[in-house]
Design a protein around this motif. Structure first.
Motif, PDB file in Angstrom:
ATOM      1  N   LEU A 111       0.696  -1.270  -0.040  1.00  0.00           N
ATOM      2  CA  LEU A 111       0.081  -0.079  -0.098  1.00  0.00           C
ATOM      3  C   LEU A 111       0.891   1.196   0.015  1.00  0.00           C
ATOM      4  N   VAL A 112       1.828   1.459   1.019  1.00  0.00           N
ATOM      5  CA  VAL A 112       2.774   2.482   1.016  1.00  0.00           C
ATOM      6  C   VAL A 112       3.537   2.743  -0.242  1.00  0.00           C
ATOM      7  N   GLN A 113       4.181   1.518  -0.911  1.00  0.00           N
ATOM      8  CA  GLN A 113       4.884   1.829  -2.168  1.00  0.00           C
ATOM      9  C   GLN A 113       3.868   2.321  -3.276  1.00  0.00           C
ATOM     10  N   ARG A 114       2.623   1.893  -3.391  1.00  0.00           N
ATOM     11  CA  ARG A 114       1.577   2.376  -4.190  1.00  0.00           C
ATOM     12  C   ARG A 114       1.452   3.666  -4.278  1.00  0.00           C
ATOM     13  N   VAL A 115       1.074   4.134  -3.079  1.00  0.00           N
ATOM     14  CA  VAL A 115       0.891   5.855  -2.869  1.00  0.00           C
ATOM     15  C   VAL A 115       2.203   6.614  -3.269  1.00  0.00           C
ATOM     16  N   GLN A 116       3.316   6.008  -2.820  1.00  0.00           N
ATOM     17  CA  GLN A 116       4.270   6.995  -3.342  1.00  0.00           C
ATOM     18  C   GLN A 116       4.776   6.682  -4.607  1.00  0.00           C
ATOM     19  N   ALA A 117       4.310   5.583  -5.121  1.00  0.00           N
ATOM     20  CA  ALA A 117       4.776   5.447  -6.740  1.00  0.00           C
ATOM     21  C   ALA A 117       3.811   6.417  -7.582  1.00  0.00           C
ATOM     22  N   THR A 118       2.579   6.843  -7.177  1.00  0.00           N
ATOM     23  CA  THR A 118       1.743   7.667  -7.857  1.00  0.00           C
ATOM     24  C   THR A 118       1.935   9.033  -7.531  1.00  0.00           C
ATOM     25  N   HIS A 119       2.408   9.179  -6.137  1.00  0.00           N
ATOM     26  CA  HIS A 119       2.837  10.476  -5.680  1.00  0.00           C
ATOM     27  C   HIS A 119       3.854  10.736  -5.295  1.00  0.00           C
ATOM     28  N   PRO A 120       4.919  10.657  -6.076  1.00  0.00           N
ATOM     29  CA  PRO A 120       6.658  10.739  -5.837  1.00  0.00           C
ATOM     30  C   PRO A 120       6.948  11.967  -4.842  1.00  0.00           C
ATOM     31  N   GLY A 121       6.159  12.878  -4.853  1.00  0.00           N
ATOM     32  CA  GLY A 121       6.649  13.891  -3.586  1.00  0.00           C
ATOM     33  C   GLY A 121       6.101  13.767  -2.267  1.00  0.00           C
ATOM     34  N   SER A 125       4.727   7.722   6.210  1.00  0.00           N
ATOM     35  CA  SER A 125       5.198   7.251   7.332  1.00  0.00           C
ATOM     36  C   SER A 125       4.061   6.243   8.019  1.00  0.00           C
ATOM     37  N   THR A 126       4.271   5.281   8.360  1.00  0.00           N
ATOM     38  CA  THR A 126       3.270   4.274   8.925  1.00  0.00           C
ATOM     39  C   THR A 126       3.491   4.040  10.557  1.00  0.00           C
ATOM     40  N   PHE A 127       2.379   4.178  11.202  1.00  0.00           N
ATOM     41  CA  PHE A 127       2.191   3.790  12.622  1.00  0.00           C
ATOM     42  C   PHE A 127       1.296   2.668  13.111  1.00  0.00           C
ATOM     43  N   ALA A 289      -5.527   3.552  -3.841  1.00  0.00           N
ATOM     44  CA  ALA A 289      -4.459   2.762  -3.394  1.00  0.00           C
ATOM     45  C   ALA A 289      -5.071   1.544  -2.996  1.00  0.00           C
ATOM     46  N   VAL A 290      -5.855   1.515  -2.161  1.00  0.00           N
ATOM     47  CA  VAL A 290      -6.557   0.314  -1.405  1.00  0.00           C
ATOM     48  C   VAL A 290      -7.199  -0.436  -2.704  1.00  0.00           C
ATOM     49  N   GLU A 291      -7.980   0.047  -3.547  1.00  0.00           N
ATOM     50  CA  GLU A 291      -8.789  -0.538  -4.402  1.00  0.00           C
ATOM     51  C   GLU A 291      -7.931  -1.276  -5.440  1.00  0.00           C
TER      52      GLU A 291
END
Length: 296
Positions: A111-121, A125-127, A289-291
Motif C-alpha cells: 500500500l505504501v509503495q503504491r501511494v509513493q509511486a503515484t505521488h512521488p513527492g 510514514s506508518t504507525f 491505492a486500496v482498491e
C-alpha cells in the motif's frame, strides 16, 4: 500586542478535551503528562478561568471549556487546511498513516509503495497501534488518516468501511475439532478461549459480546497476548483456542489449524479508513491505492 490564546495552547487544550484524560492526551501528543498539565494550567491562568474540572473520577469540561471547544476545533481545522493548500493535490509532504494492529489484510502489503509511486513527492510514514489509540492520534493532529478496525468509536471523523473479514477459529492441530471443515460456537463452549481485553478495542469487544450472548456462548476466557506470534504459540501448545479475523490464516504456525467459524460473518471485523473531514485529497488517494491492491 500579546494574545492570551495561541495555536499551540489551543491544540493542547483540544487533545485533553477530546480524550477527557491528561494521560491519554499526553500519549497522543507524545508528551509526558506533567508538561501538558502545566501548559493547561498556564492557559487557564492567562484566561482567568478554569477549562477543566479535575477529580478522582476523571476530567470534565467546565462551562468555559465547553465555550472554547468549538473555537479550538476551528483553529485546528484552519491549520490543516492551510497545510493542505500548500501541498500538491492536498497531500502533505509527509503523509502520516495509522494501521490497526488488530488485523493485517493482504492489501496492507504494498500500500505504501503504491501511494509513493503515484505521488512521488509524498513520503508515507506508518504507525501501527490499536484502533482507539489511532483515533486519539487523528483527533490530536498526529496522523493524517488511519485504517482502523470496525466497530470503533470515531465520532467527529469521516469513516468509510473498505473491507470486512469473517472470524475463524485457531485451535491445536491435534484437537478433535480440527478434523472438521467448520466449527460453531456451540462446539467451543467448553474450551478455554484466548480473548483480548476490552480496553484494547471497546466497541468491537461489545459487538462480539452481543453475538456471544445471542448464541449463549460464555466460555472460560484467558488473557490474549498482544503479540500475534506468542498467541499462536499458546494455541499450538494447547493453552487455549482463539477466535481471529480471517487475515490471520496467512500466519502459518506448526501445531495450529485454522477452521471456518459458522458464526464467522456475524462476528466479522470491518476495516475502515478514518480521516478528518477536511482531508478529501488524502481520502481519495488512499481509497484508490486500496482498491488497486485489493483488485490487482
Amino acid at each position: 500586542m500579546p494574545y492570551r490564546l495561541d495555536s499551540r495552547s489551543l491544540l493542547l487544550f483540544l487533545a485533553v478535551a477530546d480524550a477527557l484524560s491528561f494521560r491519554q492526551a499526553a500519549e497522543t501528543l507524545h508528551l509526558s503528562q506533567p508538561p501538558l498539565s502545566r501548559a493547561i494550567r498556564d492557559l487557564e491562568e492567562r484566561l482567568g478561568t478554569r477549562l477543566f474540572d479535575r477529580n478522582t473520577s476523571g476530567v470534565t469540561l467546565t462551562p468555559a471549556g465547553e465555550k472554547l471547544l468549538p473555537y479550538a476545533r476551528n483553529v485546528a481545522k484552519l491549520l490543516r487546511e492551510a497545510e493542505a493548500a500548500l501541498t500538491p493535490q492536498g497531500l502533505p509532504a509527509n503523509l502520516r498513516l495509522g494501521l490497526t494492529s488488530a488485523v493485517e489484510p493482504a492489501w496492507f502489503r504494498g500500500l505504501v509503495q503504491r501511494v509513493q509511486a503515484t505521488h512521488p513527492g509524498t513520503l508515507v510514514s506508518t504507525f501501527s497501534d490499536t484502533s482507539p489509540r489511532l483515533i486519539r492520534q487523528l483527533r490530536g493532529g498526529k496522523l493524517d488518516a488511519a485504517f482502523i478496525a470496525l466497530p470503533t468509536d470515531a465520532h467527529g471523523l469521516d469513516v468509510r468501511e473498505l473491507d470486512r473479514l469473517p472470524m475463524v477459529v485457531a485451535l491445536p492441530s491435534a484437537h478433535p475439532l480440527a478434523k472438521r471443515r467448520a466449527v460453531g460456537l456451540a462446539d467451543l463452549a467448553r474450551e478455554k478461549v484466548l480473548w483480548f481485553e476490552r480496553a484494547r478495542q471497546p466497541a468491537f469487544y461489545d459487538h462480539c459480546q452481543t453475538i456471544f450472548s445471542r448464541h449463549g456462548f460464555a466460555p472460560s476466557k484467558l488473557r490474549e497476548p498482544s503479540d500475534h506470534h506468542v498467541l499462536l504459540s499458546d494455541v499450538a501448545n494447547g493453552r487455549g483456542i482463539a477466535l481471529l479475523p480471517k487475515s490471520f490464516t496467512a500466519l502459518r504456525r506448526t501445531g495450529v489449524a485454522y477452521r471456518s467459524l459458522v458464526e464467522g460473518d456475524e462476528l466479522s471485523v470491518g476495516i475502515g479508513l478514518a480521516s478528518p473531514a477536511d482531508r478529501p485529497g488524502v481520502w481519495k488517494v488512499l481509497v484508490a491505492a486500496v482498491e488497486v491492491n485489493k483488485h490487482p
